[in-house]
Design a protein around this motif. Structure first.
Motif, short mmCIF file in Angstrom:
data_model
loop_
_atom_site.label_atom_id
_atom_site.label_comp_id
_atom_site.label_asym_id
_atom_site.label_seq_id
_atom_site.Cartn_x
_atom_site.Cartn_y
_atom_site.Cartn_z
N ILE A 122 28.44 13.08 15.78
CA ILE A 122 29.53 13.61 16.61
C ILE A 122 30.74 13.83 15.72
CG2 ILE A 122 28.75 12.65 18.82
CD1 ILE A 122 30.56 10.32 18.48
N GLU A 123 31.39 14.98 15.93
CA GLU A 123 32.62 15.27 15.19
C GLU A 123 33.79 14.86 16.08
OE1 GLU A 123 33.15 19.33 13.97
OE2 GLU A 123 35.07 18.90 13.02
N ILE A 124 34.61 13.96 15.56
CA ILE A 124 35.73 13.43 16.34
C ILE A 124 36.95 14.33 16.15
CG2 ILE A 124 37.17 11.36 16.70
CD1 ILE A 124 34.13 10.87 17.09
N LYS A 125 37.65 14.62 17.25
CA LYS A 125 38.90 15.39 17.14
C LYS A 125 39.91 14.57 16.35
CE LYS A 125 38.61 18.47 21.07
NZ LYS A 125 38.78 18.55 22.52
N GLY A 126 40.62 15.23 15.45
CA GLY A 126 41.63 14.50 14.65
C GLY A 126 41.17 14.22 13.24
N GLY A 127 39.93 14.61 12.90
CA GLY A 127 39.47 14.56 11.51
C GLY A 127 39.15 13.17 11.00
N ARG A 128 39.29 13.05 9.69
CA ARG A 128 38.81 11.87 8.97
C ARG A 128 39.38 10.55 9.51
NH1 ARG A 128 37.52 11.26 2.75
NH2 ARG A 128 37.36 9.01 2.65
N GLU A 129 40.71 10.47 9.68
CA GLU A 129 41.32 9.19 10.10
C GLU A 129 40.88 8.82 11.51
OE1 GLU A 129 43.18 11.46 8.29
OE2 GLU A 129 42.89 10.17 6.53
N ALA A 130 40.86 9.83 12.40
CA ALA A 130 40.46 9.55 13.78
C ALA A 130 39.01 9.04 13.83
CB ALA A 130 40.61 10.81 14.63
N ALA A 131 38.16 9.63 12.99
CA ALA A 131 36.75 9.20 12.97
C ALA A 131 36.63 7.78 12.42
CB ALA A 131 35.92 10.18 12.14
N THR A 132 37.40 7.49 11.36
CA THR A 132 37.37 6.14 10.79
C THR A 132 37.83 5.12 11.84
OG1 THR A 132 37.81 7.01 8.60
CG2 THR A 132 38.24 4.67 8.92
N ARG A 133 38.94 5.45 12.57
CA ARG A 133 39.42 4.54 13.61
C ARG A 133 38.35 4.31 14.67
NH1 ARG A 133 44.23 7.29 13.31
NH2 ARG A 133 43.71 8.60 15.10
N THR A 134 37.67 5.39 15.07
CA THR A 134 36.62 5.27 16.09
C THR A 134 35.49 4.36 15.58
OG1 THR A 134 37.14 7.51 16.80
CG2 THR A 134 35.06 6.58 17.59
N ALA A 135 35.06 4.62 14.36
CA ALA A 135 33.95 3.82 13.80
C ALA A 135 34.34 2.35 13.74
CB ALA A 135 33.58 4.34 12.41
N ASP A 136 35.59 2.08 13.33
CA ASP A 136 36.03 0.69 13.18
C ASP A 136 36.18 -0.02 14.53
OD1 ASP A 136 35.98 0.91 10.47
OD2 ASP A 136 38.15 1.17 10.21
N ARG A 137 36.40 0.76 15.59
CA ARG A 137 36.57 0.14 16.92
C ARG A 137 35.23 -0.10 17.63
NH1 ARG A 137 40.24 4.29 19.03
NH2 ARG A 137 42.27 3.89 18.11
N LEU A 138 34.17 0.51 17.15
CA LEU A 138 32.87 0.33 17.82
C LEU A 138 32.42 -1.12 17.69
CD1 LEU A 138 31.13 3.64 16.71
CD2 LEU A 138 31.51 2.93 19.08
N GLN A 139 31.85 -1.65 18.76
CA GLN A 139 31.43 -3.06 18.73
C GLN A 139 29.91 -3.22 18.68
OE1 GLN A 139 34.12 -5.38 21.25
NE2 GLN A 139 35.28 -4.54 19.53
N LEU A 140 29.21 -2.41 19.48
CA LEU A 140 27.74 -2.51 19.47
C LEU A 140 27.16 -1.77 18.28
CD1 LEU A 140 26.33 -2.08 23.08
CD2 LEU A 140 25.95 -3.97 21.50
N PHE A 141 27.68 -0.57 18.02
CA PHE A 141 27.24 0.20 16.84
C PHE A 141 27.81 -0.49 15.60
CE2 PHE A 141 26.84 3.47 20.08
CZ PHE A 141 25.79 4.27 19.64
N ALA A 142 26.94 -0.99 14.73
CA ALA A 142 27.43 -1.64 13.50
C ALA A 142 27.58 -0.60 12.41
CB ALA A 142 26.43 -2.72 13.07
N LEU A 143 28.56 -0.81 11.55
CA LEU A 143 28.79 0.09 10.41
C LEU A 143 27.74 -0.18 9.34
CD1 LEU A 143 32.62 0.00 9.66
CD2 LEU A 143 31.27 2.07 10.04
N ALA A 144 26.85 0.76 9.12
CA ALA A 144 25.84 0.60 8.06
C ALA A 144 25.20 1.95 7.80
CB ALA A 144 24.77 -0.41 8.47
N PRO A 145 24.83 2.23 6.55
CA PRO A 145 24.31 3.55 6.22
C PRO A 145 22.80 3.71 6.37
CG PRO A 145 24.69 2.31 4.22
CD PRO A 145 25.03 1.40 5.36
N SER A 146 22.12 2.91 7.16
CA SER A 146 20.69 3.13 7.32
C SER A 146 20.41 3.67 8.72
CB SER A 146 19.91 1.85 7.05
OG SER A 146 18.54 2.13 6.93
N LEU A 147 19.18 3.66 9.14
CA LEU A 147 18.81 4.24 10.43
C LEU A 147 17.43 3.75 10.87
CD1 LEU A 147 16.82 7.27 10.00
CD2 LEU A 147 18.65 7.26 8.33
#
Ligand code: PLP
Length: 390
Positions: A311-336
């Protein structure tokens, strides 16, 4: 399988090998053994000379935990043969060294390690490689005519879920005597069967959907006997065999592959639909959305749209980083591909090494978040995204 009619995929993933353990174990036991003993020299020679499939030495793959797994894996995509490796990259390396020496054409985006191998490492061994994007497919026939022996691609790609027409590219490769290899990691055998569409070899990072629990690293090659037989000695001498414990763990995981992936497909579809209407989302990349550019092709060549979406977040790079950092169930990790949902921002992880202009040439916005949808309740995943986007 002893049935006359071919069994369905779920049945094959559970009953796909003919190994009978003397104790009647319903699953593949771990033969944690490096070598196997024989009664006579004649029996040793039968195995060494290939007259009987037997156990001999684990690094050769001649270990029951490994060859039972390979029989099951081959059955998942109706391949004549499967070789298992200690990682997806080990499988790719052995494939490229065996069949790519006349030149490899890679179409579209590919996994970072694959890109490094193709752009940097294989050329240093004198292997010509050509990286073209999906909008440069008009160059394919000329590159094939100039002698490249292999076309390699992922479909859908990471992270923009671009689709390529496997049957069409297979025809073009074959017209020049080249082979087509598909990295089928993102789709899994549940959602896509490249060999049945004309591809010659399939690669999987079994670390992802085949393993499915983020607890093992392994790779697979599937294909005809003619193409896979010469890979065997590369695997043997590169020493890229998984341990028997990993092989057994992967065989265990395959038993739930079909239900896991079908559930992940359904959740990803629900999330894609919820995100498509969200005011803070610019764009959703998911083959299951009717207005997605690859949707028609996905309907033709896939059996499901997969558990990966971006998903492309409105507001670009910073907005996407903020969204990713606020997610609780989705963990930050580069696998799948695991049971737990994961999020990654490609410009900070998987595609961090690319210059910003190169990311934009590849159509990867800095505001993009890639989601690997796990097995949690989709309503909880959607609620998590909504609170993070609010
Ligand atoms: C992870 C991945 C690989 C590499 O697999 P490893 O098991 O980590 O070596 C290759 N291709 C794709 C598409 C992947 O996602």
């Amino acid at each position: 399988m002893t049935q006359d009619t071919p069994a369905g995929l779920a049945t094959r993933s559970i009953h796909g090998h003919s190994l009978k353990d003397v104790h009647g174990s319903p699953h593949t036991p771990i033969y944690e053994t490096t070598t196997f003993t024989f009664d006579t020299t004649a029996e040793v020679l039968d195995v060494v000379e290939g007259r009987t499939v037997g156990s001999l030495y684990t690094r050769y793959g001649l270990n029951p935990s490994i060859f039972a797994l390979e029989e099951t894996l081959a059955g998942l995509e109706n391949a004549e043969m499967a070789w298992v490796f200690c990682s997806g990259m080990a499988a790719e390396t052995a494939l490229f060294l065996t069949h790519g020496r006349e030149g490899i054409i890679c179409i579209g985006d590919a996994y970072g390690g694959t890109m490094e191998l193709l752009a940097d490492q294989l050329p240093r061994l004198g292997i010509p490689t050509h990286l073209i994007l999906g909008n440069e497919l008009d160059q394919l026939d000329a590159l094939l005519a100039a002698g490249a022996g292999m076309v390699f691609l992922e479909t859908p790609t990471n992270p923009t879920l671009e689709l390529f027409d496997i049957a069409d590219i297979a025809r073009r490769a074959h017209a020049h005597g080249a082979i087509l290899a598909i990295d089928n990691t993102f789709a899994s055998p549940v959602n896509q069967q490249p060999l049945s569409l004309g591809a010659d070899v399939v690669v999987h990072s079994a670390t992802k959907y085949l393993g499915g629990h983020s607890d093992l690293t392994a790779g697979v090659l599937l294909g005809s006997k003619a193409l896979l037989a010469p890979v065997w000695s590369w695997r043997k001498n590169l020493g890229s065999m998984p341990s028997p414990a990993t092989a057994s763990l992967l065989a265990r995981s395959l038993r739930t592959l079909v239900i896991r992936v079908r559930q992940q497909n359904a959740s990803a579809q629900a999330i894609a639909e919820a995100m498509a209407g969200h005011p803070n989302v610019e764009r959703v990349f998911y083959p299951g959305l009717p207005d997605f550019p690859g949707h028609a092709l996905a309907r033709e060549q896939m059996h499901g749209f997969g558990g990966m979406l971006s998903i492309e977040i409105k507001g670009g790079r910073e907005a996407a980083t903020r969204t990713a950092d606020r997610l609780q169930l989705f963990a930050l990790a580069p696998s799948l591909g695991g049971a737990e949902s994961l999020v990654t921002q490609p410009c900070t992880t998987t595609h961090h090494g690319l210059a910003p202009e190169e990311r934009s040439r590849r159509g990867i916005p800095d505001g993009l978040l890639r989601l690997s949808v796990g097995l949690e309740d989709s309503a909880d995943l959607i609620a998590d995204l909504e609170q993070a986007l609010a």
